[in-house]
Design an enzyme around this catalytic site. Structure first.
Site, PDB file in Angstrom:
ATOM      1  N   GLY A   1       0.801  -1.304   0.195  1.00 36.97           N
ATOM      2  CA  GLY A   1      -0.038   0.125   0.066  1.00 36.97           C
ATOM      3  C   GLY A   1       0.931   0.863  -0.794  1.00 36.97           C
TER       4      GLY A   1
ATOM      5  CB  SER B   1      -4.741   1.416  14.472  1.00 38.59           C
ATOM      6  OG  SER B   1      -5.426   3.067  14.298  1.00 38.59           O
TER       7      SER B   1
ATOM      8  CE1 TYR C   1      -8.225  -0.422  10.126  1.00 39.41           C
ATOM      9  CE2 TYR C   1      -9.093   0.405  11.989  1.00 39.41           C
ATOM     10  CZ  TYR C   1      -8.091   0.721  10.593  1.00 39.41           C
ATOM     11  OH  TYR C   1      -7.272   1.366  10.795  1.00 39.41           O
TER      12      TYR C   1
ATOM     13  CB  ALA D   1     -10.829  -7.069  16.682  1.00 41.21           C
TER      14      ALA D   1
ATOM     15  CE  LYS E   1      -4.536  -1.149  11.078  1.00 45.29           C
ATOM     16  NZ  LYS E   1      -3.396  -1.377   9.534  1.00 45.29           N
TER      17      LYS E   1
END
Length: 254
Positions: A14, A145, A159, A161, A163
């Protein structure tokens, strides 16, 4: 002290937009040859490569869905052919997909979120580690995060979890590969502006409220994250592994 990554090959998943782009450019500026992975935005990847080359750096773009094991292997083969074996890996690819309360959760959404954030981290790390073992060392940085600690905002529990899983995985994997001279660390960004993430998922009111609660009085920038990546892949952090740096201006302190 000048950080010199000359002769190092870095793969940034990414790496064509937002935080990933800042990481790619920062590693290239330090002398690394950078493999910029992207999923769909070929134009952004091309701009990133051109920007790095215009500044005197070396970069190539590689398209791959990093949730697909076959595409991961193909990408790494192409990176090795064009740039060389991988010394540095930054697992930056990730997405919340959309905000969705648990009571509306379905298996498809769960799978997409876990795959893009956690599965990609695990299997790109696995694929790149053989290069680092052969070289006698390397550095892996996983981008988590602050949601991993506080559960994230509304509709972001899966999300968060995924991270959190990245942080635990980094610790366990760090123990496995330390004997090979490979260090595995994690970054946990807080509210980072100038990214598509908050442009998509955060209202102006929520943004203003969050910034007002940050002790340093501002939102973070992609460069704030990129600078911490540079620290983790350099000799300045030679005795650090399995650790997580919180990049949030003091909004969350451990």
């Amino acid at each position: 002290m000048t950080i010199n990554l000359t002769h190092k090959i870095a793969l940034v998943t990414g790496g064509n937009n937002g935080i990933g782009l800042a990481i790619s450019e920062t590693l290239a500026k330090a002398g690394a040859k950078v493999a910029i992975n992207y999923l769909k935005d070929k134009e952004a990847a091309a701009r990133a490569v051109e920007s790095i080359r215009a500044a005197g750096g070396v970069a190539e773009a590689f398209q791959a869905d990093v949730t697909d094991l076959q595409q991961i292997d193909q990408m790494l083969a192409e990176v090795r052919e064009k740039l060389g074996p991988i010394d540095i890996l930054v697992n930056n690819a990730g997405h919340m997909i959309k905000r969705l309360p648990n009571m509306e959760m379905d298996e498809e959404h769960y799978g997409k979120v876990m795959d893009v954030n956690f599965k990609s981290c695990v299997f790109v790390s696995k694929a790149a580690t053989s290069d680092m073992i052969a070289a006698g060392g390397g550095a892996i940085v996983n981008v988590s995060s602050v949601a991993a600690h506080n559960g994230g905002g509304p509709g972001a529990s899966v999300y968060a979890a995924s991270k959190a899983a990245m942080i635990s995985y980094s610790k366990g994997f760090a123990k496995e590969v330390a004997k090979h001279g490979i260090r595995v660390n994690c970054l946990s960004p807080g509210f980072i502006g100038q990214t598509a993430f908050h442009a998509t998922f955060t209202t102006d009111a929520a943004r203003e409220s969050t910034i007002s609660s940050i002790p340093l009085g501002r939102e973070g920038t992609p460069q704030d994250v990129a600078d911490s990546v540079l620290f983790f892949v350099s000799d300045l952090s030679a005795y650090l592994t399995g650790e997580t740096i919180e990049i949030n201006g003091g909004m969350f302190m451990k």
